[in-house]
Write a protein that holds these residues in place. Structure first.
Motif, short mmCIF file in Angstrom:
data_model
loop_
_atom_site.label_atom_id
_atom_site.label_comp_id
_atom_site.label_asym_id
_atom_site.label_seq_id
_atom_site.Cartn_x
_atom_site.Cartn_y
_atom_site.Cartn_z
N VAL A 1 22.34 12.25 34.44
CA VAL A 1 22.10 13.45 33.57
C VAL A 1 22.56 13.50 32.32
CG1 VAL A 1 22.64 16.08 33.78
CG2 VAL A 1 22.45 14.91 35.76
N LEU A 2 21.52 13.74 31.25
CA LEU A 2 21.92 13.59 29.95
C LEU A 2 22.15 15.24 29.50
CD1 LEU A 2 21.86 12.38 27.09
CD2 LEU A 2 19.35 12.66 27.11
N ILE A 3 23.01 15.51 28.75
CA ILE A 3 23.37 16.74 28.00
C ILE A 3 23.07 16.47 26.66
CG2 ILE A 3 24.90 18.70 27.81
CD1 ILE A 3 26.03 17.78 30.67
N TRP A 4 22.20 17.46 26.09
CA TRP A 4 21.94 17.36 24.80
C TRP A 4 21.69 18.60 24.01
CZ3 TRP A 4 16.67 18.61 23.71
CH2 TRP A 4 15.95 18.96 24.77
N ALA A 5 21.54 18.51 22.85
CA ALA A 5 21.54 19.96 21.77
C ALA A 5 20.15 20.06 21.51
CB ALA A 5 22.32 19.68 20.54
N GLY A 6 19.50 21.19 21.87
CA GLY A 6 18.14 21.65 21.36
C GLY A 6 18.29 21.99 19.73
N ALA A 7 16.71 21.91 19.09
CA ALA A 7 16.88 22.15 17.93
C ALA A 7 17.34 23.58 17.59
CB ALA A 7 15.45 22.17 17.33
N ASP A 8 17.28 24.37 18.49
CA ASP A 8 17.78 25.99 18.44
C ASP A 8 19.22 25.99 18.62
OD1 ASP A 8 17.83 25.47 21.12
OD2 ASP A 8 16.59 27.21 21.64
N GLY A 9 20.30 24.79 18.94
CA GLY A 9 21.35 25.00 19.15
C GLY A 9 22.00 25.40 20.62
N THR A 10 21.03 25.21 21.61
CA THR A 10 21.41 25.56 22.88
C THR A 10 21.47 24.04 23.40
OG1 THR A 10 19.06 25.35 23.44
CG2 THR A 10 19.97 27.37 23.13
N ALA A 11 22.26 24.33 24.61
CA ALA A 11 22.86 22.82 25.51
C ALA A 11 21.71 22.88 26.33
CB ALA A 11 24.19 23.26 26.15
N ASN A 12 20.94 21.68 26.47
CA ASN A 12 20.03 21.44 27.51
C ASN A 12 20.45 20.11 28.36
OD1 ASN A 12 17.88 23.38 26.11
ND2 ASN A 12 18.71 22.10 24.66
N ALA A 13 19.99 20.15 29.75
CA ALA A 13 20.09 18.72 30.37
C ALA A 13 18.81 18.04 30.89
CB ALA A 13 21.00 19.30 31.60
N THR A 14 18.63 16.99 30.90
CA THR A 14 17.66 16.28 31.63
C THR A 14 18.09 15.38 32.58
OG1 THR A 14 16.69 16.17 29.27
CG2 THR A 14 15.72 14.65 31.24
N THR A 15 17.57 15.52 33.70
CA THR A 15 18.01 14.58 35.10
C THR A 15 17.03 13.74 35.03
OG1 THR A 15 19.04 16.64 36.12
CG2 THR A 15 18.65 14.53 37.36
N TYR A 16 17.45 12.18 34.95
CA TYR A 16 16.83 11.02 35.22
C TYR A 16 17.05 10.65 36.48
CZ TYR A 16 16.10 11.34 30.09
OH TYR A 16 15.72 11.66 28.69
N LEU A 17 15.98 10.60 37.52
CA LEU A 17 16.17 10.41 38.92
C LEU A 17 16.04 9.18 39.09
CD1 LEU A 17 13.72 13.36 40.43
CD2 LEU A 17 16.20 13.45 40.21
N GLY A 18 17.23 8.78 39.81
CA GLY A 18 17.25 7.08 40.22
C GLY A 18 16.43 6.64 41.37
N ASP A 19 16.02 5.37 41.44
CA ASP A 19 15.24 4.84 42.54
C ASP A 19 16.13 3.87 43.35
OD1 ASP A 19 15.49 2.51 41.00
OD2 ASP A 19 13.31 2.17 40.69
N GLY A 20 17.31 4.14 43.06
CA GLY A 20 18.27 3.15 43.89
C GLY A 20 18.07 1.73 43.55
N GLN A 21 17.39 1.40 42.54
CA GLN A 21 17.19 -0.31 42.38
C GLN A 21 17.61 -0.37 40.91
OE1 GLN A 21 16.33 -2.42 44.52
NE2 GLN A 21 16.19 -0.69 45.95
N GLY A 22 17.92 0.84 40.24
CA GLY A 22 18.29 0.51 38.72
C GLY A 22 17.52 1.30 37.49
N ARG A 23 16.45 1.69 38.13
CA ARG A 23 15.66 2.49 37.25
C ARG A 23 15.83 4.24 37.29
NH1 ARG A 23 12.07 -1.61 39.34
NH2 ARG A 23 11.97 -0.38 41.16
N PHE A 24 15.64 4.82 35.99
CA PHE A 24 15.95 6.07 36.14
C PHE A 24 15.19 6.73 35.29
CE2 PHE A 24 20.04 3.98 36.73
CZ PHE A 24 20.71 4.68 37.69
N GLY A 25 14.35 7.54 36.02
CA GLY A 25 13.42 8.63 35.07
C GLY A 25 12.08 7.87 34.81
N GLU A 26 11.91 6.69 35.81
CA GLU A 26 10.51 5.95 35.32
C GLU A 26 9.51 6.91 36.01
OE1 GLU A 26 10.13 2.62 33.97
OE2 GLU A 26 11.39 3.57 33.07
N PHE A 27 8.16 6.62 35.22
CA PHE A 27 7.02 7.17 35.82
C PHE A 27 7.10 8.76 35.74
CE2 PHE A 27 7.82 3.36 38.33
CZ PHE A 27 7.08 2.33 37.40
N GLY A 28 7.63 9.13 34.88
CA GLY A 28 7.95 10.67 34.70
C GLY A 28 8.84 11.43 35.69
#
Length: 339
Positions: free
Chosen positions: A84-111
């Motif tokens: 989970v990445l927590i980052w700042a939006g251009a409007d100053g809000t806090a947002n979260a992006t969850t990169y789902l893991g595949d159990g092999q070492g890849r995160f957020g692959e293929f959308g």
């Protein structure tokens, strides 16, 4: 001395430790800034033989920003750890992006990622932790920051079990207090008293520049109660590092402080935990002297390198060849470490 390499050194990097592929060995996740300012993630899988092999580098984590926060948790309840990445939006809000893991070492692959928008105002000084606040079996996110009355206010972002989070738990925002706010502080999460509930350890600087540690025990009802404040941690220094591990193999988690000696060497003090929230009380601590040169840019991690059931310390830093060099400090099972 045992050392191993983790590829090219990246000056703006951080490491997370967890079992990526569910094989019971702790792996490494390296988050780093590429020359084009994008954020990259490299997974180093433990080979169970004393080394780490590069498994995969993910190229889809957007722009790198030092104020971003990263958490590892199972966000979509599939038994695999996600990022989970927590980052700042251009409007100053806090947002979260969850990169789902595949159990092999890849995160957020293929959308394979999930956005959560507008989780309140973004504050780079805010601390983010993951724990199951409402005991539904899902890791939530707790954001800790200062409040107008100078108390430490924690706000819960509830997991929806699908990869997203919300600040509307039971139709209302849930917050709780963690006492007086201290600007120079950090938090560690672990089960202090072995009751299967995650507790909080707050390390902070007092007005006399001494380092204090306050233990906040989970009451299993949605709150945290101050258990005890330990007053024996010497001078506070922002470059110090802290690790939680069972250093003397007694079943209780201990606190290891890594600090610089006057001669420029790295030293470790192990404050033994009593399982009730006290660390190093009544002289219950152990020194380890001269573990090489101290470098405030060095990263320290704890993992069982030699599979003896004891957590060792791994120190990661740049080498003259500009590769990432990891040095192992082996636990003796009594509270100290050796090269």
């Amino acid at each position: 001395m045992v050392t191993f390499s983790l590829g090219e050194f990246h000056s703006a990097n951080s490491y997370l430790i967890f079992d990526v592929d569910n094989d019971a060995d702790v792996d490494l996740l390296e988050i780093w800034q590429d020359v084009d300012t994008t954020a990259k993630v490299t997974t180093w899988l433990n080979d169970s033989l004393g080394g780490f092999a590069e498994a995969f580098t993910t190229h889809s984590l957007g722009s790198f920003a030092s104020q971003n926060s990263h958490l590892v948790l199972d966000a979509n309840n599939d038994g695999l750890k996600d990022l989970v990445l927590i980052w700042a939006g251009a409007d100053g809000t806090a947002n979260a992006t969850t990169y789902l893991g595949d159990g092999q070492g890849r995160f957020g692959e293929f959308g394979n990622f999930v956005y959560t928008w507008d989780l309140g105002d973004f504050d780079p000084e805010r601390t983010y932790l993951n724990l199951d606040y409402n005991n539904d079996g899902l890791d939530d996110i707790v954001a800790i920051n200062d409040s107008p009355d100078n108390t430490a206010l924690a706000t819960v972002w509830f997991s929806d079990g699908l990869g997203g989070f919300t600040i509307s738990g039971a139709q209302q925002m849930v917050t709780f207090s963690l006492g007086e706010f201290h600007s120079a502080n950090s938090y560690l999460i672990f089960d202090v008293d072995n009751d299967a509930d995650v507790d909080l350890l707050e390390i902070w600087q007092d007005v006399d520049t001494t380092a204090k540690v306050t233990t906040w025990l989970n009451d299993s009802l949605g709150g945290f109660e101050e258990s005890i404040t330990t007053h024996s941690f010497g001078s506070f220094a922002s470059e110090n590092s802290h690790l939680v591990l069972d250093a003397n193999n007694d079943g209780f988690q201990d606190l290891v402080l890594i600090w610089a000696g006057a001669d420029g060497t790295a030293n470790a003090t192990t404050y033994l935990g009593d399982g009730q929230g006290r660390f190093g009380e009544f002289g219950d601590f152990i020194y380890t002297w001269d573990l090489g040169d101290f470098d405030p840019q060095r990263t320290y991690l704890n993992l069982d390198y030699n599979n003896d059931g004891l957590d060792d310390i791994v120190a990661i830093n740049d080498s003259p060849e500009h590769t990432t060099l990891a040095t192992v400090w082996f636990s003796d099972g009594l509270g100290s470490f050796t090269l």
